[in-house]
Write an enzyme that holds these catalytic residues in place. Sequence first.
Site, PDB file in Angstrom:
ATOM      1  N   HIS A 151       0.816  -1.223   0.000  1.00 50.19           N
ATOM      2  CA  HIS A 151       0.000   0.000   0.000  1.00 50.19           C
ATOM      3  C   HIS A 151       0.851   1.274   0.000  1.00 50.19           C
ATOM      4  CE1 HIS A 151      -3.677  -2.199   0.432  1.00 50.19           C
ATOM      5  NE2 HIS A 151      -3.396  -2.678   1.621  1.00 50.19           N
ATOM      6  N   ASP A 188      -2.601 -10.323  -2.483  1.00 47.27           N
ATOM      7  CA  ASP A 188      -3.151  -9.842  -1.213  1.00 47.27           C
ATOM      8  C   ASP A 188      -4.601  -9.434  -1.481  1.00 47.27           C
ATOM      9  OD1 ASP A 188      -2.023  -8.443   1.610  1.00 47.27           O
ATOM     10  OD2 ASP A 188      -3.805  -7.494   0.756  1.00 47.27           O
ATOM     11  N   HIS A 190      -6.327  -7.056  -0.511  1.00 50.31           N
ATOM     12  CA  HIS A 190      -6.532  -5.618  -0.688  1.00 50.31           C
ATOM     13  C   HIS A 190      -5.810  -5.151  -1.953  1.00 50.31           C
ATOM     14  CE1 HIS A 190      -6.783  -6.470   3.724  1.00 50.31           C
ATOM     15  NE2 HIS A 190      -7.929  -5.846   3.533  1.00 50.31           N
ATOM     16  N   ASP A 276      -4.482 -12.734   3.241  1.00 49.99           N
ATOM     17  CA  ASP A 276      -5.743 -12.264   3.812  1.00 49.99           C
ATOM     18  C   ASP A 276      -6.957 -12.582   2.943  1.00 49.99           C
ATOM     19  OD1 ASP A 276      -4.583 -10.471   2.086  1.00 49.99           O
ATOM     20  OD2 ASP A 276      -4.549  -8.797   3.494  1.00 49.99           O
TER      21      ASP A 276
HETATM   22 ZN    ZN Z   1      -4.082  -7.072   2.654  1.00 54.13          ZN
END
Ligand code: ZN
Length: 387
Positions: A151, A188, A190, A276
């Site tokens: 991120h 991931d 996200h 995740d």
């Molecule tokens: Zn994540």
Amino acid sequence: MSVERRQPTGLVWHELFMWHDTSALAGFVKSGRGVIEPDEAAEKPATKRRMKNLLDVAGLSEYLIPIKVRAATDAELTLVHAPAYVETIKSMSARDGGDASLGAVGGDTPFGPGGFDIAAMAAGGIFEAVDAILEGRVDNAYALVRPPGHHAERGHGFGFCIFNNCALAARYIQHRHGLDRVAIVDWDVHHGNGAEHIFWDDPTVLTISIHQDGLYPPGSGAMSARGGGGGAGYNINVPLPPGSGAGAYLAVIERIVVPALRHFAPHFIVVACGFDAGAYDPMARMMLHPDAFRAMTRQILHAAGALCGGRVLFAHEGGYHTLTVPFHGLAVIEELSGRNGSVADAFTPIIAAMPYQDLQPHQDAIIQKLQSAIAESLGNKPHRTKT
Ligand code: ZN
């Protein structure tokens, strides 16, 4: 087709990664605002330390080559990050720590004193893994590092991430080793916003993110975000609906990721390996089990074997369920190292038996739509393997 295995798998690990201090968070928000009772941070050492412990208990660690960790230099960190940002993190770290998000809303990234040094070691460990792969000392490598990276933006941290480890790996591969094209595959759960923005107009780095639609960062990761300028077409977002299981993920790798890799013909593949999307993860709503991560790894290895001599580096990102993350990680590293079955898998039988693991029609429709969009946008671009 896969390359013949010649060397072991490398492992990047250092106890100091576990000392990265995120304790200012309760879950994923800052506590102490009058309503949030202090609690453990979601991004904490336990998942990763337990993964390393399981590698040890399973007897797999002894077959892995430890990669010596070093600190990334400022010159290396600024291959991706703004010099002023690197200096800011360094000076916060020399005092009491701080928040690497520099106030970016919803992206709290607290760290303690010395946090800069730990984040620089995570990046430096990844550089050492790249060297080991490209010098033929290991076939591939897994970097079990903290803090995570995907991120992090050029000018600030975000979402538990200080420096963008995978983006740095891509630039390091290009600058230090002179390879032209690097692909980053981010599974991931996200969105991999950092790499998308950093390489937005860059046709030399293919960025692919498979994520839960609209989860995080808010408003990020739309299918229509395909890169711009010279990089148009070289950013691929695969936003999957909540509840996607092994069938959806394996179809995405087979129908979107592998064809895109084949078209791009990377010299090196970096996998932003979050866990995740696992079924029990508290931060998302997907349904993967260890065998799904194993099969996804196998697909990436086959592609890497066919396209870039098997040169692939996995870098640990998210994954917040302390019981299952170690088994997801074990499955990936077993597959990377060709040593399957080291211990009984406690979780795949439970999770694989859940309904809706197979590819569902509404998931298939999204994959089909994306296949058409990619075919259209890449139709007038040269196929790299023919040039
Ligand atoms: Zn994540």
